[in-house]
Structures are given as C-alpha cells and as structure tokens.
Design an enzyme around this catalytic site. Structure first.
Site, PDB file in Angstrom:
ATOM      1  N   GLY A 685       0.846  -1.191   0.000  1.00  0.00           N
ATOM      2  CA  GLY A 685       0.000   0.000   0.000  1.00  0.00           C
ATOM      3  C   GLY A 685       0.865   1.218   0.000  1.00  0.00           C
ATOM      4  O   GLY A 685       2.081   1.127  -0.186  1.00  0.00           O
ATOM      5  N   LYS A 704       5.326  -5.656   8.383  1.00  0.00           N
ATOM      6  CA  LYS A 704       5.020  -4.484   7.557  1.00  0.00           C
ATOM      7  C   LYS A 704       6.256  -3.611   7.513  1.00  0.00           C
ATOM      8  O   LYS A 704       6.834  -3.282   8.542  1.00  0.00           O
ATOM      9  CB  LYS A 704       3.870  -3.731   8.195  1.00  0.00           C
ATOM     10  CG  LYS A 704       3.401  -2.526   7.424  1.00  0.00           C
ATOM     11  CD  LYS A 704       2.081  -2.124   8.016  1.00  0.00           C
ATOM     12  CE  LYS A 704       1.564  -0.807   7.551  1.00  0.00           C
ATOM     13  NZ  LYS A 704       0.374  -0.467   8.333  1.00  0.00           N
ATOM     14  N   ASP A 815      -9.147   5.912  11.683  1.00  0.00           N
ATOM     15  CA  ASP A 815      -9.156   5.367  10.328  1.00  0.00           C
ATOM     16  C   ASP A 815      -9.809   3.989  10.315  1.00  0.00           C
ATOM     17  O   ASP A 815      -9.278   3.041   9.757  1.00  0.00           O
ATOM     18  CB  ASP A 815      -7.725   5.319   9.780  1.00  0.00           C
ATOM     19  CG  ASP A 815      -7.704   5.160   8.264  1.00  0.00           C
ATOM     20  OD1 ASP A 815      -8.763   5.325   7.633  1.00  0.00           O
ATOM     21  OD2 ASP A 815      -6.627   4.855   7.712  1.00  0.00           O
TER      22      ASP A 815
END
Ligand SMILES: *[C@@H]1O[C@H](CO)[C@@H](O)[C@H](O)[C@H]1NC(C)=O
Ligand SMILES: *[C@@H]1O[C@H](CO)[C@@H](O)[C@H](O)[C@H]1NC(C)=O
Length: 996
Positions: A685, A704, A815
């Site tokens: 992403g 990540k 979010d």
C-alpha cells in the site's frame, strides 16, 4: 326483510351471476392471508354486498372494486377487466407483484385506476392510453422501470397522472404536454436521466399540481410555466436547475406554494412574484440567489418564507412586516444587512424566526411576539445590539432562544429568565450585565442555559436548583461571585457545569454526590476554597475535571483514582500531602503543578529547592554520561571500521537494526530480516509492503515495512511512489506508541518493531484471512454467512469499545474501515493499523482537534466537513459504515451507487424500495429480522449529528442483545432511529454547527 321476502318469493337458490363469478376468479388468484375476501361468498346471488364491491344498483353490474390495504398478494388479476362496467379499481397498498399486463386495456370503462403502493414491476403498459375514459391513473410507489410510453401523450380525459417513487429511468418526455386535460402531474422521486423541464408543459393550462421533486432536472425553468394560471402547487425542489427564476412565474395567479429549494438557481428573486396574491409558501433555500428580498414580495400574504443559504444581500423590506399571515421566516446564512423591520410580528402570528448568520444590526423589534405565538427566536451570529425588549419577557410561547454572538447589552428582563416552555437559552458572547433573576425558578423546562462570555454579576440564585431538567449550565467568562447555592448541588440531570473564569468563592460540599450524570466540571480560575470533597470519586461518569487556579487546600482525595478522566487539572491551588499513586502518571504531568505542598512520584512536584539541587546532580551525571558515551562511541566507531573491512555489506546491514519488543518473543530480528523476500509479499500500500514470514519455530508473522528517512541507492529499502517524508515516521511512532501497550483479543498484536535509519519494520501476529475489506469484496465474500459476519461486527465493536472506554488514555483510531479490520483463522476480527490513531490529549487545555484530516474516503464522518474536531464519535460513524458494508456487501464509495455514498444509498433505498434491496442477496433470508436490526444499529452509528450516535459501549450492548434475541431493546433502537429520519432540510440547520 327485503331479502327474506325475495327468498320466499323465489324458493330455489340463486346461482351466482356473471360478475360475481368473475370476482370469484379474482379471489382465487390472490393470496389473502387476512381473509379479507371472506365475505366473497360463492353462495350469494350477487356480489354487490361483498366487501369492497359496489354496483350501480343492488342486482346490476359491478362498477367499483376497492381492495385497498387488504394485505393481498399475487399477480395483477387481469380477469377483473371482464367486469364490463368497472369504472373504479383500487388495489392501493397491497403486494401485487407482477408486471401490469397489456390487456389492462380490456378494462374499457375504467375511470379510476389506483395501483399505488404495490410491487408492480416492468414497463408501464402503453395500452393504458387506449382506455378512453381514464381520468385518474395512480401508480405511485411501485417498481416500474424504463421509459414513459409515447402513447401517454394521447390520453383524452386524464386528469391525474402520478408515477412518483418508481424506477423510471428514461427522460421526462415533452409529449406529456399534450394531455391538455391534466390537472395533476406527479413524477417526483424517479431516477430519470437528466432532463430539461419540457417547455411544452406550459400547454397544460388546466394543471393545478406540478410535482417534480428529485427528478434529475437540468437546465433552466422554462418561461412557459408562467402560463399555468390554475397552478396551485409548483414543486421543483432537489434538482439541478440553473439560471434565473423566470419573471413569468408572476403569471401563476393561483399558486399557493412554490418550492425551488436545493437547486443551483442564480440571480435575484423576481419582483413579479409580488403579483401572486395567493402565495403562502415560498421556499427557495439552498440556491445561489443574490440581491435583496424584493419589496413586492411583501405584498403577498405569505405564511412561510424560506430563503436560507443563498447569497442574498441588502435589507429586509419593511413591508414584509405588513404580511398578515407570515408565521415562518427562515433566511439564515445570507448576507442581509440593516435592521429587522420594526413592525415584524405586529401583524402576523410569527412562530419561527431564524435570521442567524447574516449581517443584521440594530435593535430587536419589540413586537416579535405581539400575537403570542413566537416559539423559536434564532438570531445567532449577527450584529444586533441594544437590550432584549421588555415585551419578550411575556412571550410564554418561546421554546428556543439563541441570541449568541451579537452585541446585546444591558440586563436581561426579569420575566425573560423564567419563561415556562424555554428549553434552550443561549446568550453567549454578548455584553449582557446584571444578575440572573430569581424568576428563573419558573423556567421548568430549561435544559440548556448558556451564558458564557458576558458581563453578568451577582451570585447564582438558589432557585436555579429547582430546574430539574437542567443538563448544561455554562456561565464561564462572566463576573459572577459568591458561593454556589446548595440547591445547585442537587441537580441530578446536570451533565456539564462550566463556571470557569468568574469570581465564585466558598466550598464544594459533600452534596455534589447527587451529580450522578455530571460529565464535565470546570470551576477553573475562581476563588474556591476548602477541600475537594471525597464524594467527587462517586461521580462515575465524570471525565473532565478542571479545578485549576483556585484556592483548594488539603489532600487530593484518594477516591479520584477511581474516575476515568480524560482531562484532570488541579494545578495552581494550595493542595498538599501525597499524590494518590495511580495519578502519578506521565499523562497527568501538568495536572498538579503550582501546588507547593504536594508531593508525589511525578516531575515538578515537592518544592522547588529540592528540584534545583536535583537538577544540579542530573547535570553532573549527564556530563559524565555524555563523556563516557563519546569515548565508547569512538571505540565502537574504530571497531566498526575495522570490522567492516572483512565483513560483507549484508551482514553489516543487520547490525544496524534496533529491536523493540512488546511481547515475549520466540524469534530474533535477523530471522525476520532474512525472510523479507519479494516472494513473500502479501500486500502493498502507500505505507509500504506487508510480508508473510514463517519462522523456524513454526510460527507465522506478518511484517510491515514502512519507508522512512533518506533512502540508500543500493539498500534493501527502495523508495516507492507516494512516499512522503516525515509522514511515515509519524505513522510508525503512532503505531508503536499505541499498539505496543494494548492487550485485547480484538486488537491485532504487535510483537515487536525494528528500525534503522532507512527502514522500519513492524511485526504483527499473522491473520490468515487477511482484511475484512479484501475478504468481503473478493469472490469469496458472498460465501461469508450471516453468523460469521455478525461475529466479525461484534468482535470489531468490542475492540473499538476497548480503545474508547477501557484503554488509558482512551484512543481514537481515526481510520476505521474494512481494510483495517483483520480476520484470523477462526473468522474472529481484530482492529489494526493505528498509523493515525491519537491518544486523546489529557493534559493540555487545547481542544481535541487535529491539524490534518485523517480517515478514508467513504468512512469519514460528515462533521469533518466543517470542523476538524475529532473524537470517538467520528470512529463510531466509520464503524457504522463498516456495518452497512458488511450487510450490503457494497463498498462505501462505489460507482454502482452513483453520486451517493453508502450511507445515503442505504437510507434512500430503504425508503424507496425496502430492505430487500439493501441486504446482500447472498445472505440467508431466514436471518432477515436479525440483519435488519443490525442494519438499524449501523444507521444509528451513522447519524449525521455526532450527538445521536451511540457510544461504542452501547453499540456492543445492542449487538449482544440482538445476538441474544432480546426483542425489547430492539424496539428501542428502531424508535431511536425513527425519530431522526426527518429530511435534513426541514431542520433548523443553522442551529447545528453552532453549539460549541
Ligand atoms: C408474488 O407473491 C406471491 C404470493 O405471495 C408469491 O407466491 C410469488 O412468489 C410472488 N412472485 C414474485 C415474482 O415475487
Ligand atoms: C405547446 O407548446 C409548444 C412549446 O411551448 C408550442 O410550440 C406549441 O404550439 C404548443 N401547442 C399547443 C397545442 O398549444
């Protein structure tokens, strides 16, 4: 008697006549669960006494069949057209679910056909126009689609054509202008393709009602409409019309109501509208009109004038006050200047006046309430001055009074304080002076009393304690003095008490324990003395406590530890003794300063001399440490340089990683680094890539990698498109900061993080089913059964509820979206991705606002549009969107939904077509009831006003009850929601954004 007589006359039993036989066939073709047709008895001789059936005479032919609201289902009973004299047929409000067959034309004597509120589908049969006698055709509220057939231009006697609320998606055809007999043309609420209003409609000279709301009309309003001299109601609201309001509309000599709101009309209001002697309501709000309100308009006997949110400027003509019927004026959000007409209210029974957010000045007219009907007086954000007219003190009809942000002065009339029906009295930011009158005891409905930033003096009257409904008392920034009346402490409904910045004195008593609902207590900057009562610990919902800048003394009550405070400020008092241990936290580091006698395990407490000495030691220690570190560094550097000459670059890389772990780990960072292969990438992403790593101990983790800082040319970390320096660093820190500390079953575990200058890694537990978003919208999405989806919703809700209510400090995620909810092997859900999460600021007084908009398209709460204030309510909105997403299996923003976002789509589809069109068709229909309850929770969470959204704790409770099948609580949820389905343009919108 008559029957009996007949019976005696003809001893043999009649057989049913022809019409009765036809109706028996109708009965057989319909599903009749309520036995509505039980009186349709085949042993009767004639059907003329059957329910819903009328004949010309007792034994002659059937002329009318009315089966409205009979709960009948099945296909349209065409056989009914064999009744040769049938003139009226109504099946209004049933479940007729077929197409309307072409042979409807066999009903050749029909005058009235009412099939509204059924489930008819397919195209409109063009043969309808072949029924020469048809006068009244009502097909409202069905699922007809496609075009309006060309034959409809040929109706010879049609007076009413109503096709409202269908799925017609062609254009609005000019040939309807040929139906010269037409009196009512109702086409509202269809998804028509963009159409102009055909100028030919000006030929419909018999027209009384033209209702074209939300028909996707574009272009200008044709001049020809002005020829409709019989028109009573013209409604073109909620379209995309542009251009001016044509002056020719002055020819609508009989018009009573003109609705043009929510278009893009420009220019001035034509003075010709002043010719409309029967006009009662003009609503042209939410356009881009300019200029002033024409004098001529004021000669019209208007009842309601809505012109809000345009760009009107200039003055309000004095003659508007002469209008004898005017009861509603809403012109807020313009740029009107000058004073309000002096006689306003004198001639008309004015009920609602909203002129907020203009540039009005001068005195308030004295006669606003002359007719005794004024309920709402909303004039915030203008420049009105002078005093409140004495006459308003007798205006007992008032319910809402908002005079905030003006330049009023003088004292408030005695009676004004005690008006019995007033619920909201807001006088913020004026220069009012004088005392609060004892008469306030009469304001028994007062719930919000907001007086901040004026020049009020004196003490609060004892009578204030009799206001049982008082929910908020804000009187900050005045010159009040004296001690608080004892009665005040018995107000059980009080949620907010904000008296900061006055000269109040005296002590708080143990009586405060009655403040069971108190949420916010701000007494800062006054002259209070005495101890902080122990009872403060019993105020279980208190989360904002500011007593700073007073003269409170004694110890801090230990009971304070039991509260969950977002804001605690006891600084600058005379408190002494030991700080209760659980308050000695970093988050409260500024909460206790300025109390010389206070000791505790927190920086800055316990006398300044000690402090200075300590600082001396610290400085010395630091110097020694820095020196030692430099020596060490030099040594390491030398060693490193040496080492580098005979080790390969890759090995060297590794040594630069620093590791921070939050859980006991069964692996080391090298193992992870070595496995970061492109083959293992499971997602990518804007923030970086996600790898799946299987460790030697058999465990799987997700790693990540975020890009940060400067990037070497040849290193492992290649820059990506969309890389923003700085942002990632913040995201990394936010994630580590928040997630590292949290332990909850529904929040993804962060095992550890490692970082170098160039590259940062976050190591999470691995979620075999990926993100909810990917799962839901993949081909597998449809296979997710309801029970699985329900569990995911409940899990995510519990995770979020933990963040909002149980974590210290509380965390706003900011979010929430389906891609940030991860699914484990057993389809349990966990909230993830805290890159933009914020701990709610507990120390500074600053409002909880953010400098940047966080969140993802389609999930962002509407209040973001006008304020950057973020709180947990924005998360709740986003969570509501996730619920809708799970129930509908549609993305929050999807071309399929057209202009609308998911929330709007669900609301309008529910309204127009019913729940079947909202729920994912892949879901088993036997769960329909439960699904619709969950959908209701989703809608509640997405209420446009934050205040109407339930807390996450309540959401969890509702979900659990739905899962447990508790009926009662669900009715409550529905009721909650029902109360709020009013269209927003009917609300007092100027009122919403302004409550601070
Ligand atoms: C129409 O309604 C009948 C009776 O309820 C039902 O049996 C039939 O399946 C429905 N048909 C359609 C197309 O929905
Ligand atoms: C109908 O309206 C159109 C356009 O306004 C006009 O040209 C036409 O002559 C009118 N027809 C009749 C029959 O009045």
């Amino acid at each position: 008697m008559y029957l009996l007589f007949l019976f005696l006359l003809f001893p043999t039993v009649f057989s049913l006549n022809q019409d009765g036989f036809i109706l028996q066939q109708v009965k057989l073709s319909l599903d009749d669960p309520d036995s509505y047709l039980s009186s349709w008895n085949s042993n009767d001789a004639s059907p003329c006494r059957w329910s819903g059936v009328s004949c010309a005479g007792d034994f002659s032919s059937v002329t009318s069949v009315d089966l409205s609201s009979a709960n009948l289902a099945g296909p349209f009973p065409s056989v009914i057209c064999r009744l040769s004299n049938l003139a009226h047929l109504s099946l209004y409000n049933n479940s007729i679910n077929s197409t309307l067959p072409l042979n409807i034309a066999a009903c050749k004597s029909l005058q009235t056909l009412d099939l509204s509120q059924n489930l008819l589908t397919g195209e409109l049969p063009q043969t309808l126009a072949d029924i020469p006698t048809l006068v009244h055709l009502d097909l409202t509220g069905n699922n007809f689609s496609g075009d309006i057939p060309a034959s409809f231009g040929k109706f010879e006697n049609l007076e009413v054509l109503s096709l409202v609320y269908n799925l017609l998606d062609g254009t609005i055809p000019p040939f309807l202008g040929n139906i010269s007999t037409l009196k009512m043309l109702n086409l509202s609420y269809n998804p028509f393709s963009p159409s102009r209003i055909p100028p030919e409609f000006g030929n419909l000279t018999n027209l009384e009602v033209m209702w074209l709301t939300e028909c996707h009309l574009v272009g200008q309003i044709p001049d020809s409409l002005g020829q409709l001299s019989k028109l009573v109601d013209l409604d073109l609201a909620l379209n995309d019309l542009v251009g001016h309001i044509p002056p020719s509309l002055g020819g609508l000599t009989n018009v009573v109501q003109i609705e043009l709101y929510n278009n893009s009309l420009t220019g001035e209001i034509p003075p010709e509208l002043g010719n409309l002697k029967s006009l009662r309501l003009l609503d042209a709000s939410m356009n881009q009109l300019t200029g002033k309100i024409p004098d001529e308009l004021c000669r019209v006997p208007l009842e309601s004038l809505n012109l809000y949110e345009n760009n009107l400027e200039g003055e309000l003509p004095a003659s508007i006050a002469l209008s004898p019927n005017l009861y509603e004026i809403r012109i807020f959000g313009n740029r009107l200047t000058g004073g309000l007409p002096k006689d306003l209210g004198l001639n008309s029974p004015l009920r609602w006046l909203d002129v907020s957010e203009n540039e009005f000045s001068g005195d308030l007219p004295a006669d606003l309430c002359a007719k005794g009907e004024l309920e709402e007086l909303l004039i915030i954000h203008n420049s009105f001055s002078g005093v409140i007219p004495e006459s308003l003190a007798d205006c007992r009809s008032l319910t809402r009074i908002r005079l905030a942000y003006n330049r009023f002065s003088g004292s408030v009339p005695t009676g004004f304080w005690g008006l019995p029906h007033v619920n909201l009295l807001e006088l913020v930011n004026n220069s009012f002076s004088g005392e609060i009158s004892k008469s306030i005891g009469g304001a028994s409905n007062l719930s919000l009393l907001i007086l901040s930033n004026n020049e009020f003096t004196g003490s609060l009257p004892e009578e204030i304690g009799s206001l049982d409904n008082l929910n908020q008392l804000s009187a900050s920034g005045n010159k009040f003095s004296g001690s608080l009346p004892d009665s005040l402490m018995s107000l059980g409904e009080l949620g907010t008490l904000d008296l900061h910045g006055n000269q109040f004195s005296g002590e708080l008593t143990s009586g405060i324990k009655s403040w069971k609902k108190l949420n916010e207590l701000n007494l800062a900057d006054n002259e209070f003395t005495g101890k902080i009562p122990d009872e403060i610990g019993t105020l279980s919902v208190l989360n904002y406590l500011d007593l700073s800048g007073n003269m409170f003394s004694g110890k801090i009550p230990v009971s304070l530890q039991s509260l969950k405070l977002n804001q605690l400020n006891l600084s600058y008092n005379r408190l002494s003794g030991d700080l209760p241990p659980s308050l000695a936290k970093d988050m409260y580091k500024n909460s206790f300063i300025g109390n010389p006698g206070l000791c505790g395990d927190i920086k800055g407490l316990c006398g300044s001399e000690n402090e200075a000495k300590k600082r001396g030691y610290v400085w010395l220690l630091r110097s020694i440490f820095v020196l030692a570190a430099m020596v060490l560094l030099a040594g390491v550097a030398w060693f490193y340089f040496k080492y580098r000459t005979f080790k390969k670059a890759r090995a060297m890389e590794r040594s630069k990683w620093t590791l921070m772990s939050f859980h006991k780990l069964g692996f080391g960072e090298h193992e992870i680094l070595e496995s970061l292969d492109e083959d293992n990438v499971i997602g990518a992403g804007a923030s970086g890539k996600v790898y799946k790593v299987v460790l030697t101990n058999g465990e799987t983790v997700a790693v990540k990698r975020l890009w940060t800082g400067s990037v070497k040319e040849t290193g492992d970390c290649d820059p990506e498109k969309g890389y923003k320096p700085g942002v990632q660093d913040e995201a990394f820190e936010a994630e580590v900061e928040t997630l590292g500390k949290i332990r909850h079953k529904n929040i993804v575990k962060l095992w550890c993080c490692c970082s170098t200058r160039d590259c940062k890694l976050l190591v999470y537990e691995y979620m075999p089913n990926g993100s909810l978003g990917d799962l839901l919208h993949s081909s597998k999405g449809g296979m997710l059964g309801w029970q699985t989806r329900f569990k995911i919703i409940l899990d995510a809700a519990e995770g979020l509820s933990y963040l909002h209510h149980d974590s210290v400090p509380p965390i706003v995620h900011r979010d929430i979206k389906s891609n940030n909810i991860l699914i484990d092997g057993d389809y349990g859900a966990r909230v993830a991705d805290f890159g933009v999460a914020k701990a709610v600021d507990l120390t500074g007084k600053a409002p909880k606002s953010m400098s940047v908009i966080a969140g993802s398209c389609g999930y962002i709460a509407p209040e973001y549009a006008y304020t950057l204030r973020v709180n947990e309510k924005s998360d709740i909105y986003s969570f509501g969107v996730v619920i809708l997403e799970i129930v509908t299996r549609k993305r929050p923003v999807d071309p399929e939904l057209g202009e609308k976002d998911l929330v709007k789509w669900v609301c309008s589809t529910l309204d127009q077509k019913g729940i079947e069109h909202v729920i994912d068709p892949k879901l088993d229909s036997c769960f329909k009831e439960e699904i619709s309850k969950i959908l209701n929770v989703g809608l509640l969470c997405t209420s446009p006003l934050p205040i109407n959204r339930p807390s996450m704790r309540r959401v969890v409770k509702m979900l659990q009850e739905i899962g447990g099948g508790d009926e009662d609580s669900l009715h409550k949820i529905r009721d909650d929601k029902d109360g709020k389905l009013t269209p927003y343009y009917n609300e007092d919108t100027s009122d919403q954004g302004s409550i601070a």
